[in-house]
Design an enzyme around this catalytic site. Structure first.
Site, mmCIF file in Angstrom:
data_model
loop_
_atom_site.group_PDB
_atom_site.id
_atom_site.type_symbol
_atom_site.label_atom_id
_atom_site.label_comp_id
_atom_site.label_asym_id
_atom_site.label_seq_id
_atom_site.Cartn_x
_atom_site.Cartn_y
_atom_site.Cartn_z
ATOM 1 N N CYS A 41 0.772 -1.312 0.059
ATOM 2 C CA CYS A 41 0.105 0.122 0.167
ATOM 3 C C CYS A 41 0.727 1.485 0.021
ATOM 4 O O CYS A 41 2.050 1.185 0.366
ATOM 5 C CB CYS A 41 -0.880 -0.225 1.296
ATOM 6 S SG CYS A 41 -1.960 1.479 1.198
ATOM 7 N N ARG A 45 2.887 5.096 6.297
ATOM 8 C CA ARG A 45 3.281 4.647 7.531
ATOM 9 C C ARG A 45 3.632 3.035 7.346
ATOM 10 O O ARG A 45 4.294 2.583 8.235
ATOM 11 C CB ARG A 45 2.016 4.470 8.697
ATOM 12 C CG ARG A 45 1.652 5.542 9.039
ATOM 13 C CD ARG A 45 0.354 5.427 9.710
ATOM 14 N NE ARG A 45 -0.753 4.847 8.804
ATOM 15 C CZ ARG A 45 -2.088 4.790 9.174
ATOM 16 N NH1 ARG A 45 -2.402 4.856 10.257
ATOM 17 N NH2 ARG A 45 -2.784 4.208 8.227
ATOM 18 N N HIS A 97 -2.276 -4.218 5.019
ATOM 19 C CA HIS A 97 -2.016 -3.780 6.401
ATOM 20 C C HIS A 97 -3.223 -3.280 6.991
ATOM 21 O O HIS A 97 -4.225 -2.741 6.490
ATOM 22 C CB HIS A 97 -1.084 -2.243 6.326
ATOM 23 C CG HIS A 97 -1.547 -1.061 5.885
ATOM 24 N ND1 HIS A 97 -2.107 -0.229 6.697
ATOM 25 C CD2 HIS A 97 -1.857 -0.739 4.517
ATOM 26 C CE1 HIS A 97 -2.704 0.784 5.951
ATOM 27 N NE2 HIS A 97 -2.369 0.569 4.667
ATOM 28 N N CYS A 100 -5.798 0.141 6.917
ATOM 29 C CA CYS A 100 -5.775 0.685 5.776
ATOM 30 C C CYS A 100 -7.126 1.626 5.258
ATOM 31 O O CYS A 100 -8.208 1.060 5.299
ATOM 32 C CB CYS A 100 -5.578 -0.476 4.663
ATOM 33 S SG CYS A 100 -5.521 0.097 3.023
HETATM 34 ZN ZN ZN Z 1 -3.528 1.258 2.945
#
Ligand code: ZN
Length: 208
Positions: A41, A45, A97, A100
């Site tokens: 993604c 982070r 993750h 998201c």
């Molecule tokens: Zn994401």
């Protein structure tokens, strides 16, 4: 953020790399032979190399909103083709993750303009797994499960490509589904049964 800091950081980084090996950049300039294609993604982070403890030259990376592998996305398809057929990576990883934003947005009714088409792919994942997801009453758990199922479906999308089918047949390329737990930093292997999915979908998606 003061962007001057970025260039200062870069200078410090060069020094650090040269301290490990004087020919560090000379070696990097010679070419790349990464073992791994990482599809993750774009979330700021969720870094790619950092969370895997890998350095330059070790992973070929593609990132987009919610780590999607769409067969009509020229960008993603080009990355897969190049990494699998030309660089000959041995592993392809789809890493989602928890937390998201892309997956969360797909669970809500909102017109997000140009993002609608992109998020529709995640809504399709929800539709495929509607029975399982609707049975989960805890919203947070449902959201986490959709993150996992999205990773699984993107792995299935990878298996639909001729590049992956051919590389599996010729040199046993493996596809993996992982989730990064943003709350603990832990990388979780969803243990996607790649060969089972490959077998299941080949009847329809066999290309090579
Ligand atoms: Zn994401």
């Amino acid at each position: 953020m003061n962007l001057k800091k970025v260039f200062k950081n870069n200078e410090a980084w060069i020094k650090k790399q040269l301290a490990t090996s004087e020919s560090y950049f000379e070696d990097l300039g010679k070419g790349q032979t990464p073992e791994l294609l990482y599809i993750g993604c774009s979330d700021s982070r969720v870094t790619a190399e950092d969370l895997m403890g890998l350095g330059p030259g070790e992973a070929f990376v593609h990132r987009n909103i919610a780590n999607m592998v769409s067969g009509i996305d020229l960008n993603a398809m080009s990355v897969v083709e190049y990494a699998v057929s030309h660089l000959k990576v041995n592993h392809v990883v789809v890493c989602g993750h928890y937390g998201c934003g892309g997956v969360k947005a797909a669970m809500q009714s909102a017109d997000l303009g140009v993002l609608n088409g992109w998020l529709r792919n995640i809504r399709d994942v929800y539709r495929i797994h509607k029975l399982e997801l609707n049975a989960i009453t805890d919203q947070e758990k449902k959201y986490e499960r959709l993150v996992e199922l999205n990773v699984k479906e993107q792995c299935v999308n990878l298996i639909k490509t001729a590049a992956v089918q051919k590389a599996y047949r010729d040199r046993d390329l493996q596809v993996h589904g992982w989730v990064f737990d943003i709350h603990t930093g832990k990388l979780i292997d969803l243990k996607i049964d790649f060969e089972k999915y490959l077998h299941d979908i080949m009847e329809i998606y066999h290309l090579d």
